[in-house]
Design an enzyme around this catalytic site. Sequence first.
Site: not given
Ligand code: G6P
Length: 612
Positions: A2, A27, A78, A104-105, A485, A489, A492, A508, A607
Amino acid sequence: MCGIVGYFGKRKAAEILVDGLRRMEYRGYDSAGVACLFDTRIDVVKTPGKIKDLRARVDAADSVAMREAVQGIGHTRWATHGPPNEINAHPHLDASGRFALVHNGIIENYKEIKSGLAQHGIQCVSDTDTEVLVQLVAYCYQGSLERAVSEALKKVKGTYGIVVMSDHEPGKLVTARCGSPIVIGIGKDETIIASDASAIIPHTRDAVYLEDYDMAVVTSGGVEMFDLQHAPVNREVTAMDWDEDAAEKGEYAHFMLKEMFEQPDAIRNAIRGRLDFEMGTAILSGLDFSPRDAAMISRVLVVGCGTSMHAGMVGEYAFEELAGIPSEVEQAAEFRYRNPIITPTDLVLAISQSGETADTLAAVREAKHKGAVVAGICNVVGSTIARETGRGVYLHAGPEIGVASTKAFTCQVAVMLMMALKVARTRRLARHDGEELCRWIDRLPELAEAVLRQNDAIKAVAKKYARCDNAFFIGRGYLFPVALEGALKLKEISYIHAEGYHAAELKHGPIALLEEKTPVVALLNNVPGKDKTLGNAEECKARKAPVIAVVSAGDEGVADGFDDVIVVPDCPACIAPVPTAIALQLLAYHVAAERGCEIDQPRNLAKSVTVE
Ligand code: G6P
């Protein structure tokens, strides 16, 4: 997650609010709304969907407030409590329509408060926890908005960043925070409140960051800050250093593409002035560690989430290999709740691009309570984790807007390597080995450029596999976190089901899933462990899975017999995560582009995850 914005000044509020929300789109959100107060009337416009839909509704609204008001609040939601529809979107009004609030929260005890309000005949119309709060503020109102807000907040359990206004007191905004960030931008004759600096930067660089349990009252007389007991508090005005252009896409189709191509410069900024070639060490003044402090560290614990956690895993290997210090990485949510064993000589590193991730922040607080030395690795200057850790290293990567983290990851790895180098030099790492590592870290921008030059070749590989439903990524050693990672990616942004596995672990279980249409990306860089991973890649091939081999330049022969090849620069194992991750970012990006996905704002993702 949010986004909040509030405006009070002399200009048209609705325009500034909608533009502020647009700047926070990255975000992640699924509905949006604004409320404007003009004369003694609050009008609200909200909608599920995107900011462009909200803008159209605001423009079409038959509302003087939307056209003329110089005061208002806005929100991108969100969804947590209830689906993303118009009723659940913020701003929320109380039953009388005289109080409006954005939040927010999460209000954890909202059900309890809701039934208490119902006993007084106050009914909520939405599914949200937020509406309960605005009803409570209205219920507590006895002539002072700030008093009503503080009374209401004293009854609340959970987290909040809020902005409230009421037509009882036009010309006033009240904001407060606990757990969710609030920044107040102080402009000439105007004040902009936001959860994110990006909504403030076009208007002013002077900002005040609220601390937990702070409240602020904004009027034409300026900004006054209090705690919930109304004792005045003083928070410094700081200058925000982000460049407005950095938050625009420019010539690139997506922020993610722009940010991938910014990596050489971002890494240059992350390492600038931090390598001491002569002593073969790193200069990280924000860490505030003397060599003696560094020598006292007995264990390094890295806490983070998502991509940041993967960068932390690279750090784990580096601390163990270079400094000989036991090191562990833990998902921050797990760390915070499992009562971790911490000793005073433990160094806890909180790694977070945004510096606002709820679980990472809670892990910081837990580690501090247990007496650990805690440092932050953050990108966003002035973010909560950066402030609460009080020491650490900023990435200086510039704003990262694409939800899928790219440049933050490679800069986090660069910073982790420098931290490990600094600590290692107080231990067993010899000066000449430190010098050698400095030279390699210094070459990271050049290695990033070399991979980015492979963009077209990687795009061609991506096109071939864009229609698959499943994919695996395998690696070992420093390349194991890169496999995780790479898979993250891909899933996502392309919505392909992708799994990162340790190359040895594939046998396994997951190998049962391999078939002709399930590609395996095998990280076969020329580093220790290559031959073993090569054997694992052969096993995949024997099960008819197509193999995309990622190999080091000069070692292309390794890819013989496999289906596709991606070449990355030859470099030592601890350096390899940076170029290799960039190759996998490009692969994911081009697969997602080929599938026509919404790359910068993937469905359901945020984000900055400010709820647990
Ligand atoms: C969300 C984002 C990711 C990020 C993660 C941790 O899931 O979509 O891209 O890696 O949060 O966020 P931070 O700001 O703590 O790195």
